[in-house]
Design a protein around this motif. Structure first.
Motif, PDB file in Angstrom:
ATOM      1  N   ILE A  21      47.940  31.526  41.328  1.00  0.00           N
ATOM      2  CA  ILE A  21      49.303  31.924  40.957  1.00  0.00           C
ATOM      3  C   ILE A  21      49.273  33.161  40.062  1.00  0.00           C
ATOM      4  N   LEU A  22      48.370  33.188  39.073  1.00  0.00           N
ATOM      5  CA  LEU A  22      48.274  34.345  38.186  1.00  0.00           C
ATOM      6  C   LEU A  22      47.804  35.583  38.939  1.00  0.00           C
ATOM      7  N   ALA A  23      46.932  35.394  39.938  1.00  0.00           N
ATOM      8  CA  ALA A  23      46.486  36.533  40.734  1.00  0.00           C
ATOM      9  C   ALA A  23      47.646  37.122  41.541  1.00  0.00           C
ATOM     10  N   LYS A  24      48.509  36.274  42.062  1.00  0.00           N
ATOM     11  CA  LYS A  24      49.676  36.766  42.804  1.00  0.00           C
ATOM     12  C   LYS A  24      50.631  37.518  41.885  1.00  0.00           C
ATOM     13  N   LEU A  25      50.782  37.039  40.653  1.00  0.00           N
ATOM     14  CA  LEU A  25      51.678  37.715  39.721  1.00  0.00           C
ATOM     15  C   LEU A  25      51.117  39.052  39.247  1.00  0.00           C
ATOM     16  N   SER A  26      49.814  39.261  39.406  1.00  0.00           N
ATOM     17  CA  SER A  26      49.183  40.503  38.945  1.00  0.00           C
ATOM     18  C   SER A  26      48.842  41.444  40.092  1.00  0.00           C
ATOM     19  N   VAL A  27      49.408  41.218  41.267  1.00  0.00           N
ATOM     20  CA  VAL A  27      49.107  42.071  42.419  1.00  0.00           C
ATOM     21  C   VAL A  27      49.560  43.502  42.141  1.00  0.00           C
ATOM     22  N   ILE A  28      48.682  44.450  42.439  1.00  0.00           N
ATOM     23  CA  ILE A  28      48.975  45.867  42.201  1.00  0.00           C
ATOM     24  C   ILE A  28      48.774  46.652  43.494  1.00  0.00           C
ATOM     25  N   PRO A  29      49.420  47.827  43.620  1.00  0.00           N
ATOM     26  CA  PRO A  29      49.171  48.679  44.788  1.00  0.00           C
ATOM     27  C   PRO A  29      47.890  49.477  44.590  1.00  0.00           C
ATOM     28  N   VAL A  30      47.159  49.710  45.663  1.00  0.00           N
ATOM     29  CA  VAL A  30      45.900  50.444  45.619  1.00  0.00           C
ATOM     30  C   VAL A  30      46.068  51.731  46.406  1.00  0.00           C
ATOM     31  N   ARG A  31      45.772  52.834  45.760  1.00  0.00           N
ATOM     32  CA  ARG A  31      45.870  54.127  46.418  1.00  0.00           C
ATOM     33  C   ARG A  31      44.561  54.429  47.121  1.00  0.00           C
ATOM     34  N   ARG A  32      44.643  54.754  48.383  1.00  0.00           N
ATOM     35  CA  ARG A  32      43.449  55.006  49.185  1.00  0.00           C
ATOM     36  C   ARG A  32      43.479  56.417  49.747  1.00  0.00           C
ATOM     37  N   GLY A  33      42.297  56.934  50.088  1.00  0.00           N
ATOM     38  CA  GLY A  33      42.172  58.292  50.581  1.00  0.00           C
ATOM     39  C   GLY A  33      41.145  59.043  49.752  1.00  0.00           C
ATOM     40  N   TYR A  34      40.755  60.232  50.222  1.00  0.00           N
ATOM     41  CA  TYR A  34      39.746  61.009  49.504  1.00  0.00           C
ATOM     42  C   TYR A  34      40.463  61.943  48.537  1.00  0.00           C
ATOM     43  N   TRP A  35      40.327  61.660  47.239  1.00  0.00           N
ATOM     44  CA  TRP A  35      41.006  62.462  46.223  1.00  0.00           C
ATOM     45  C   TRP A  35      40.282  62.250  44.901  1.00  0.00           C
TER      46      TRP A  35
END
Length: 235
Positions: free
Chosen positions: A123-137
């Motif tokens: 449950i705590l992992a679901k509440l802490s879900v974040i977006p991950v930026r992908r690509g070469y940068w």
């Protein structure tokens, strides 16, 4: 003497005789039946009523997520994995969660029982879900764990613990470098997660465009929230 042959002590423990009836329903008989989600926060009501369309809209306005059902609603393909369980006076569970497509979370929970600790960590992992930026940068993401962009086809060059979190995040090619001690897996997992959270710290040209400001969701749907609150009997 006839009663003596029915079982030990004459109480008829064999077949036939006086059988004890069930005292009640078995424990966990309805555990699989999920109750319908009744949101208790403003964000939950807007999500359930279709006013907010995606997790990206929640991230755009930095809205705090207090109900894990919101994450289940937008990300039904999340997979969870127990990374480590530390047995002490209480069990401490580390659970990583992700959809292999740009979203990842990490949860830590202590409890007297293993199952309770794992359930709370999910449950705590679901509440802490974040977006991950992908690509070469960029050059590198510096934390206690350093993430360095790698050429396409390299794969994930990392320790098994951090590699699994990066896989759940949907990252395909990256080099990793750890600073200091990595023997404590719990801190190592937290450091890897902290490095992933910094993926949007680089302002590359594709992020330079101006996004026209829109109305805050709570202000835009204030009338709907008042109506929903009255139906729920809160006012």
């Amino acid at each position: 003497m006839a009663d003596a042959g029915r079982g030990r002590g004459g109480f008829g423990r064999g077949r036939g005789g006086d059988r004890r009836g069930r005292r009640g329903p078995r424990r966990g008989g309805r555990r699989d039946e999920e109750k319908e989600w009744a949101p208790v926060t403003k964000l939950g009501r807007l999500v359930k009523d279709g006013k907010i369309k995606s997790m990206e809209e929640i991230y755009l306005f930095s809205l705090p997520v207090k109900e894990y059902q919101i994450v289940d609603f937008f990300l039904p393909k999340l997979k969870d994995e127990v990374m480590k369980i530390m047995p002490r006076t209480r069990f401490k569970a580390f659970v990583a969660i992700g959809d292999f497509d740009g979203h990842v979370g990490l949860g830590v929970k202590c409890a007297k029982e293993v199952a309770t600790a794992i359930r709370g960590a999910i449950i705590l992992a679901k509440l802490s879900v974040i977006p991950v930026r992908r690509g070469y940068w960029g050059a590198a993401l510096v934390s206690c764990v350093v993430l360095i962009p790698a050429p396409r086809g390299t794969g994930i060059v990392a320790a098994p613990a951090s590699k699994r979190i990066l896989q759940l995040a949907g990252i395909q090619d990256v080099y990793t470098q750890a600073k200091g001690s990595t023997a404590t897996m719990g801190n190592f997992l937290k450091a890897t997660f902290a490095a992933i959270t910094k993926t949007y710290a680089f302002l590359t040209p594709d992020l330079w465009r101006e996004i026209p400001p829109s109305k805050f969701p709570y202000d835009e749907h204030s009338a709907h929230l008042q109506l929903a609150a009255k139906k729920a009997g809160l006012y």
